[in-house]
Write an enzyme that holds these catalytic residues in place. Structure first.
Site, short mmCIF file in Angstrom:
data_model
loop_
_atom_site.label_atom_id
_atom_site.label_comp_id
_atom_site.label_asym_id
_atom_site.label_seq_id
_atom_site.Cartn_x
_atom_site.Cartn_y
_atom_site.Cartn_z
N LYS A 209 0.83 -1.20 0.00
CA LYS A 209 0.00 0.00 0.00
C LYS A 209 0.87 1.26 0.00
CE LYS A 209 -4.17 1.63 2.41
NZ LYS A 209 -3.84 3.06 2.47
N GLY A 210 0.34 2.35 -0.52
CA GLY A 210 1.09 3.60 -0.53
C GLY A 210 1.40 4.11 0.86
N GLY A 211 2.59 4.68 1.04
CA GLY A 211 2.96 5.30 2.30
C GLY A 211 3.47 4.39 3.39
N VAL A 212 3.82 3.14 3.03
CA VAL A 212 4.29 2.20 4.07
C VAL A 212 5.81 2.09 4.11
CG1 VAL A 212 2.15 0.86 4.03
CG2 VAL A 212 4.05 0.19 2.53
N LYS B 100 7.89 1.48 1.13
CA LYS B 100 8.39 0.50 0.15
C LYS B 100 9.76 0.89 -0.38
CE LYS B 100 4.94 0.90 -2.68
NZ LYS B 100 4.15 1.87 -1.91
N THR B 101 9.94 2.17 -0.71
CA THR B 101 11.20 2.61 -1.31
C THR B 101 12.37 2.43 -0.35
OG1 THR B 101 10.06 4.19 -2.74
CG2 THR B 101 12.41 4.55 -2.36
N THR B 102 12.17 2.78 0.91
CA THR B 102 13.23 2.59 1.91
C THR B 102 13.59 1.12 2.02
OG1 THR B 102 12.47 4.52 3.18
CG2 THR B 102 13.87 2.93 4.32
N ASP C 290 7.41 3.27 -9.91
CA ASP C 290 6.42 4.18 -9.32
C ASP C 290 6.60 5.55 -9.96
OD1 ASP C 290 4.84 5.81 -7.75
OD2 ASP C 290 5.44 4.88 -5.87
N CYS D 168 4.13 8.35 26.23
CA CYS D 168 3.02 9.30 26.20
C CYS D 168 1.74 8.53 25.88
CB CYS D 168 3.28 10.39 25.17
SG CYS D 168 3.19 9.82 23.46
#
Length: 336
Positions: A29-32, A34-36, A58, A275
């Site tokens: 999914k986007g924003g998880v 993947k690139t890193t 991408d 926290c």
């Protein structure tokens, strides 16, 4: 009896040590992250393989940001490495959008033929981008990289990319079957435009060569010894749902998948009180980690931390990539 089985190692060591692998897809999914993860995997592979290529499919092309270096549609050596290369492609691009490096060594007649054929290809929906993909794969195959890592777009685009070799195979096969009908028309059309040097046989041979490469790639993609997929997710409902859908689709396509990365996890230190928000997020993540453990007991599940700083630049990626090989220890001092 299943409960007594030891869990599989929580790392990607199994992939790095599998010398037979030629293609590794990293997606989710986007924003998880993947690139890193894909960049980190490529860095680890570069330690043990002769040559490694990471390809971004991408449109956002985040690997340029990850390595803090501009990449193009042609493999470029990554700064700080001798055997790691990167490139960024748009799988939706057409033949005319590919750089000239893809057609080096071709005579002028073939270049003209390609231009004429382009007009005819445009009449077949989807064939243009399929042939562009075929050119990319032909270039990559010709460079004989030891292993290729794909940093893919979000799930829907990824599944389309996986299926592309089959689409290309059908499309090129259709073009070749029409060859006898197309040849006279192509010659006549070229003559009308004053292009006397169009060589239909040479162009036909190029299509044959392209089809052979793509057929080979298609076979390799379905061979678990040569191709595998790494799913990246975070410990949240929608990401886990998307991961399960992706794994089911990959299984239907015959693509091997037995590694999952759970990224951006909180590792709370018992010596300090967390926290309220952190404690709440931690409980949510623990709930979904338990579900992942139940659903994917026959998978290698690698857990990666949520960091205070972004992972950017070769040195940061090198340091972060160690977490793919050795389970993250929040008590360990970070490497400088």
């Amino acid at each position: 009896m299943v409960d007594n089985l030891e869990p599989l190692p929580a790392s990607l060591q199994n992939l790095v040590e599998q010398d037979s692998l030629k293609w590794i897809f990293v997606g989710g999914k986007g924003g998880v992250g993947k690139t890193t993860c894909s960049s980190s995997l490529a860095v680890q592979l570069a330690k043990v393989r002769e040559s490694v290529l990471i390809i971004s499919t991408d449109p956002a092309h985040n690997i340029s940001d990850a390595f803090d270096q501009k990449f193009t549609k042609v493999p470029t050596k990554v700064n700080g490495f001798d055997n790691l290369f990167a490139m960024e492609i748009d799988p939706n691009a057409g033949l005319n959008e590919l750089p000239e490096e893809y057609f080096e060594g071709e005579n002028e007649a073939l270049r003209v033929s390609k231009g004429v054929m382009q007009e005819m290809i445009n009449a077949l929906p989807g064939i243009d981008e399929a042939m562009s993909y075929a050119e990319v794969m032909k270039l990559v195959k010709g460079m004989n990289f030891s292993v290729v890592v794909f940093d893919t777009a979000p799930t829907g685009h990824t599944l389309r990319l996986i299926a592309f070799p089959q689409v290309v195979e059908k499309g090129l096969g259709k073009l070749l079957r029409l060859k006898m009908k197309v040849a006279p028309l192509l010659t006549q059309f070229a003559s009308m435009l004053g292009m006397a040097d169009v060589n239909v046989d040479t162009l036909s041979q190029k299509l044959d060569d392209m089809l052979r490469v793509i057929t080979q790639v298609n076979e390799q993609f379905k061979n678990p010894d040569q191709t595998t997929f790494v799913c990246v997710c975070i410990a949240e409902f929608f990401s886990l749902y998307e991961t399960e859908r992706l794994i089911q689709e990959l299984t239907k396509c015959g693509i091997d998948v037995h590694n999952i990365i759970v990224n951006q996890l909180l590792f709370l230190n018992n010596s300090h009180s967390a926290c309220k928000m952190c404690a709440s997020r931690y409980k949510i993540q623990e709930k979904y980690l338990d579900q992942i453990a139940d659903l994917y007991e026959d998978f290698h599940v690698t857990k990666l931390p949520l960091l205070e700083k972004e992972v950017r630049g070769p040195d940061s990626i090198k340091a972060f990539s160690e977490n793919l090989m050795t389970p993250y220890d929040p008590k360990a001092k970070p490497k400088e």
